[in-house]
Design a protein around this motif. Structure first.
Motif, PDB file in Angstrom:
ATOM      1  N   LYS A  17       0.741  -1.307  -0.070  1.00  0.00           N
ATOM      2  CA  LYS A  17      -0.140   0.119   0.047  1.00  0.00           C
ATOM      3  C   LYS A  17       0.898   1.101  -0.132  1.00  0.00           C
ATOM      4  O   LYS A  17       0.657   2.265  -0.621  1.00  0.00           O
ATOM      5  N   LYS A  18       2.006   1.187   0.926  1.00  0.00           N
ATOM      6  CA  LYS A  18       2.930   2.498   0.823  1.00  0.00           C
ATOM      7  C   LYS A  18       3.474   2.592  -0.502  1.00  0.00           C
ATOM      8  O   LYS A  18       3.839   3.647  -1.013  1.00  0.00           O
ATOM      9  N   ASP A  19       3.799   1.426  -1.291  1.00  0.00           N
ATOM     10  CA  ASP A  19       4.407   1.678  -2.492  1.00  0.00           C
ATOM     11  C   ASP A  19       3.318   2.262  -3.587  1.00  0.00           C
ATOM     12  O   ASP A  19       3.765   3.042  -4.679  1.00  0.00           O
ATOM     13  N   PHE A  20       2.262   1.870  -3.310  1.00  0.00           N
ATOM     14  CA  PHE A  20       0.919   2.347  -4.378  1.00  0.00           C
ATOM     15  C   PHE A  20       1.034   3.645  -4.101  1.00  0.00           C
ATOM     16  O   PHE A  20       0.815   4.549  -4.956  1.00  0.00           O
ATOM     17  N   ASP A  21       0.859   4.192  -2.795  1.00  0.00           N
ATOM     18  CA  ASP A  21       0.570   5.620  -2.764  1.00  0.00           C
ATOM     19  C   ASP A  21       1.564   6.377  -3.307  1.00  0.00           C
ATOM     20  O   ASP A  21       1.704   7.470  -3.576  1.00  0.00           O
ATOM     21  N   LYS A  22       2.813   5.919  -3.003  1.00  0.00           N
ATOM     22  CA  LYS A  22       4.215   6.608  -3.700  1.00  0.00           C
ATOM     23  C   LYS A  22       3.887   6.630  -5.082  1.00  0.00           C
ATOM     24  O   LYS A  22       4.277   7.718  -5.860  1.00  0.00           O
ATOM     25  N   ALA A  23       3.735   5.642  -5.616  1.00  0.00           N
ATOM     26  CA  ALA A  23       3.196   5.582  -7.260  1.00  0.00           C
ATOM     27  C   ALA A  23       2.391   6.572  -7.432  1.00  0.00           C
ATOM     28  O   ALA A  23       2.627   7.125  -8.647  1.00  0.00           O
ATOM     29  N   VAL A  24       1.365   6.819  -6.960  1.00  0.00           N
ATOM     30  CA  VAL A  24       0.136   7.752  -7.014  1.00  0.00           C
ATOM     31  C   VAL A  24       0.842   9.053  -7.437  1.00  0.00           C
ATOM     32  O   VAL A  24       0.710   9.907  -8.379  1.00  0.00           O
ATOM     33  N   GLU A  71       3.915   9.969  -7.633  1.00  0.00           N
ATOM     34  CA  GLU A  71       4.901  10.143  -8.738  1.00  0.00           C
ATOM     35  C   GLU A  71       3.948  10.465 -10.271  1.00  0.00           C
ATOM     36  O   GLU A  71       4.655  11.181 -11.227  1.00  0.00           O
ATOM     37  N   LEU A  72       2.945   9.720 -10.371  1.00  0.00           N
ATOM     38  CA  LEU A  72       2.168   9.799 -11.465  1.00  0.00           C
ATOM     39  C   LEU A  72       1.635  11.325 -11.613  1.00  0.00           C
ATOM     40  O   LEU A  72       1.347  11.980 -12.436  1.00  0.00           O
ATOM     41  N   ARG A  73       1.002  11.834 -10.382  1.00  0.00           N
ATOM     42  CA  ARG A  73       0.351  12.865 -10.254  1.00  0.00           C
ATOM     43  C   ARG A  73       1.556  13.983 -10.659  1.00  0.00           C
ATOM     44  O   ARG A  73       1.291  14.984 -11.386  1.00  0.00           O
ATOM     45  N   ALA A  74       2.711  13.840 -10.142  1.00  0.00           N
ATOM     46  CA  ALA A  74       3.772  14.889 -10.523  1.00  0.00           C
ATOM     47  C   ALA A  74       4.189  14.714 -11.875  1.00  0.00           C
ATOM     48  O   ALA A  74       4.335  16.140 -12.623  1.00  0.00           O
ATOM     49  N   ALA A  75       4.005  13.522 -12.515  1.00  0.00           N
ATOM     50  CA  ALA A  75       4.398  13.517 -13.922  1.00  0.00           C
ATOM     51  C   ALA A  75       3.384  14.230 -15.030  1.00  0.00           C
ATOM     52  O   ALA A  75       3.709  15.060 -15.882  1.00  0.00           O
ATOM     53  N   ALA A  76       2.204  14.208 -14.590  1.00  0.00           N
ATOM     54  CA  ALA A  76       1.141  14.849 -15.210  1.00  0.00           C
ATOM     55  C   ALA A  76       1.135  16.361 -15.163  1.00  0.00           C
ATOM     56  O   ALA A  76       0.818  16.982 -16.149  1.00  0.00           O
ATOM     57  N   ARG A  77       1.736  16.706 -13.743  1.00  0.00           N
ATOM     58  CA  ARG A  77       1.958  18.198 -13.640  1.00  0.00           C
ATOM     59  C   ARG A  77       2.871  18.711 -14.524  1.00  0.00           C
ATOM     60  O   ARG A  77       2.900  19.729 -15.030  1.00  0.00           O
ATOM     61  N   ASP A  78       3.977  17.809 -14.652  1.00  0.00           N
ATOM     62  CA  ASP A  78       5.381  18.598 -15.021  1.00  0.00           C
ATOM     63  C   ASP A  78       5.306  18.354 -16.463  1.00  0.00           C
ATOM     64  O   ASP A  78       6.081  19.201 -17.039  1.00  0.00           O
ATOM     65  N   ASN A  79       4.537  17.550 -16.951  1.00  0.00           N
ATOM     66  CA  ASN A  79       4.637  17.471 -18.490  1.00  0.00           C
ATOM     67  C   ASN A  79       3.196  17.738 -19.126  1.00  0.00           C
ATOM     68  O   ASN A  79       2.329  16.950 -19.783  1.00  0.00           O
ATOM     69  N   GLY A  80       2.321  18.581 -18.731  1.00  0.00           N
ATOM     70  CA  GLY A  80       1.235  18.900 -18.729  1.00  0.00           C
ATOM     71  C   GLY A  80       0.866  19.134 -20.240  1.00  0.00           C
ATOM     72  O   GLY A  80       1.776  19.724 -21.037  1.00  0.00           O
ATOM     73  N   GLY A  81      -0.265  18.785 -20.907  1.00  0.00           N
ATOM     74  CA  GLY A  81      -0.939  19.134 -22.122  1.00  0.00           C
ATOM     75  C   GLY A  81      -0.623  17.868 -22.993  1.00  0.00           C
ATOM     76  O   GLY A  81      -1.004  18.142 -24.158  1.00  0.00           O
ATOM     77  N   ILE A  82      -0.030  16.851 -22.652  1.00  0.00           N
ATOM     78  CA  ILE A  82       0.208  15.789 -23.206  1.00  0.00           C
ATOM     79  C   ILE A  82      -1.219  14.963 -23.261  1.00  0.00           C
ATOM     80  O   ILE A  82      -2.069  14.777 -22.449  1.00  0.00           O
ATOM     81  N   LYS A  83      -1.672  14.770 -24.607  1.00  0.00           N
ATOM     82  CA  LYS A  83      -2.974  14.007 -24.700  1.00  0.00           C
ATOM     83  C   LYS A  83      -2.842  12.407 -25.109  1.00  0.00           C
ATOM     84  O   LYS A  83      -2.206  12.008 -25.833  1.00  0.00           O
ATOM     85  N   VAL A  84      -3.726  11.852 -24.110  1.00  0.00           N
ATOM     86  CA  VAL A  84      -3.557  10.379 -24.002  1.00  0.00           C
ATOM     87  C   VAL A  84      -4.564   9.896 -24.659  1.00  0.00           C
ATOM     88  O   VAL A  84      -5.814  10.347 -24.280  1.00  0.00           O
ATOM     89  N   LEU A  85      -4.640   8.654 -25.331  1.00  0.00           N
ATOM     90  CA  LEU A  85      -5.717   8.057 -26.016  1.00  0.00           C
ATOM     91  C   LEU A  85      -5.530   6.561 -25.680  1.00  0.00           C
ATOM     92  O   LEU A  85      -4.543   5.965 -25.789  1.00  0.00           O
ATOM     93  N   ALA A  86      -6.586   6.118 -25.061  1.00  0.00           N
ATOM     94  CA  ALA A  86      -6.690   4.533 -24.656  1.00  0.00           C
ATOM     95  C   ALA A  86      -7.415   3.744 -25.515  1.00  0.00           C
ATOM     96  O   ALA A  86      -8.750   4.273 -26.045  1.00  0.00           O
ATOM     97  N   MET A  87      -6.902   2.601 -25.925  1.00  0.00           N
ATOM     98  CA  MET A  87      -7.745   2.008 -27.245  1.00  0.00           C
ATOM     99  C   MET A  87      -7.773   0.452 -27.057  1.00  0.00           C
ATOM    100  O   MET A  87      -6.556  -0.038 -26.399  1.00  0.00           O
ATOM    101  N   THR A  88      -8.418  -0.028 -28.078  1.00  0.00           N
ATOM    102  CA  THR A  88      -7.987  -1.381 -28.276  1.00  0.00           C
ATOM    103  C   THR A  88      -8.454  -1.812 -29.703  1.00  0.00           C
ATOM    104  O   THR A  88      -9.221  -0.797 -30.415  1.00  0.00           O
ATOM    105  N   GLY A  89      -8.092  -2.902 -30.266  1.00  0.00           N
ATOM    106  CA  GLY A  89      -8.527  -2.962 -31.687  1.00  0.00           C
ATOM    107  C   GLY A  89      -8.929  -4.449 -32.307  1.00  0.00           C
ATOM    108  O   GLY A  89      -8.293  -5.327 -31.604  1.00  0.00           O
ATOM    109  N   ASP A  90      -9.406  -4.709 -33.239  1.00  0.00           N
ATOM    110  CA  ASP A  90      -9.606  -5.951 -34.100  1.00  0.00           C
ATOM    111  C   ASP A  90      -9.487  -5.547 -35.473  1.00  0.00           C
ATOM    112  O   ASP A  90      -9.058  -4.651 -35.838  1.00  0.00           O
ATOM    113  N   ASP A  91      -9.675  -6.737 -36.238  1.00  0.00           N
ATOM    114  CA  ASP A  91      -9.528  -6.497 -37.613  1.00  0.00           C
ATOM    115  C   ASP A  91     -10.568  -5.515 -38.477  1.00  0.00           C
ATOM    116  O   ASP A  91     -10.211  -4.884 -39.419  1.00  0.00           O
TER     117      ASP A  91
END
Length: 357
Positions: free
Chosen positions: A212-219, A221-241
């Motif tokens: 749980k401590k490791d998870f909270d730390k990772a959270v 770190e992700l918050r900081a990355a989103a703040r420091d590199n703001g404006g990056i547009k992310v798309l989540a996807m899947t695909g088939d034929d």
């Protein structure tokens, strides 16, 4: 595996086999479950109000748990023989709770362990089926189950429990569902931990506390990355034929949570009543600009290598720039399971550059 709806293997009256189920059926919705059949296992189910979580009887006396259907599931004693959807089983395993049987994707992917199986000792477990719509009732009955557990996308449907055999399955053991859609990630993480505790897990064990401590730390770190590199547009996807599927972020608990941490997502528009995806033909794969693409890593989805068959995919700026990252959209809901997911996304966000459309 080009179409997870094409079930191969043993076929009998005890094996539910749905060759007509399409990839879209797996990706966009769960099998509909009425969950109203009378149950023959000891104890009872009810919709009466009760506190969330379950009883802590130390293994002695009655066991109860109020699941995310709002149902209070009761047994005369703590269930010992557990059967669960593979990623649910993997999450429980992280807390020291072991199951006897699993259902859902567990076969290796490209020679590597299936990402949905976590740390499960698969060779020691009975698989009831690995494809959508495939569930061996004969094997299930032979286990003598006390409880079946699965995720829900959303309630009351138990993921990978076929509607055609629902009544037979429910007649053999009680069921518990944990909702993982249209909510934030912290909710299923918390609820899975509560379920594990009711089944005998020690949430104060050093390894659980450390996870749980490791998870909270990772959270953070992700918050900081989103703040420091703001404006990056992310798309989540899947695909088939046939199509590319763009995720509707608020329908997925992980993407919803990542948005709360500051990540900017491409917002797919709901294409059907389930509201999980926007369906795009491959000719229209460039409808949205994205600087970083999260690619579904399930065995039911096309792999990054398979996606290369689509010329329009190869022309997407993020793909050309190599700015893609696996999307563990059905990761096991434990803090131990999600910490690597957060770290992987953090690294991808930090490295990503804004691209021209």
């Amino acid at each position: 595996m080009n179409d997870p709806g094409l079930v191969r293997g043993e076929e009998s009256e005890n094996m539910v086999n749905k060759p007509g189920v399409s990839r879209r059926g797996i990706l966009a919705s769960a099998a509909a479950l009425a969950l109203a059949a009378p149950l023959t296992a000891c104890g009872g189910d009810s919709d009466e109000d009760s506190t969330e979580g379950g009883s802590k009887s130390g293994g002695k006396g009655p066991w109860t748990f109020k699941d995310d259907r709002g149902r209070k599931v009761s047994l005369d004693s703590r269930p010992q023989t557990l059967v669960a959807f593979v990623s649910t089983a993997a999450a429980l395993y992280d807390y020291g709770v072991e199951v006897k049987g699993i259902f859902g994707p567990s076969k290796p992917v490209d020679g590597k362990p299936n990402p949905q199986a976590g740390r499960l000792p698969l060779s020691k477990l009975t698989s009831l089926g690995t494809e959508f719509g495939q569930f061996s009732i004969e094997k299930y009955a032979a286990l003598g189950p006390d409880l079946l557990i699965s995720n829900m996308f959303p309630p009351p449907d138990l993921w990978f429990v076929p509607e055609e055999s629902r009544k037979k399955i429910e007649s053999l053991a009680k069921t518990v569902g944990i909702s993982v859609a249209h909510t934030s990630l912290l909710q299923p993480l918390r609820r899975t931990a509560e379920l594990a505790e009711s089944l005998g897990a020690d949430l104060k064990a050093p390894e659980v506390v450390e996870a749980k401590k490791d998870f909270d730390k990772a959270v953070e770190e992700l918050r900081a990355a989103a703040r420091d590199n703001g404006g990056i547009k992310v798309l989540a996807m899947t695909g088939d034929d046939q199509q590319m599927y763009v995720a509707v972020p608020d329908s997925y608990c992980d993407l919803h949570f990542f948005k709360e941490l500051g990540i900017e997502f491409v917002e797919g528009k709901k294409s059907d009543e389930w509201g999980f995806w926007e369906f795009l033909s491959w000719e229209n794969a460039d409808k949205y600009h994205a600087d970083l693409i999260m690619i579904d890593n399930r065995s039911s989805a096309q792999s990054p290598e398979e996606l290369k068959r689509h010329k329009t995919w190869l022309q997407l700026p993020a793909v050309k720039a190599g700015q893609t990252v696996p999307w563990a959209m059905e990761e096991r809901y434990s803090y131990l399971g999600y910490t690597p997911v957060l770290k992987s996304l953090t690294e991808a966000i930090r490295k990503a550059k804004k691209l021209k459309g």
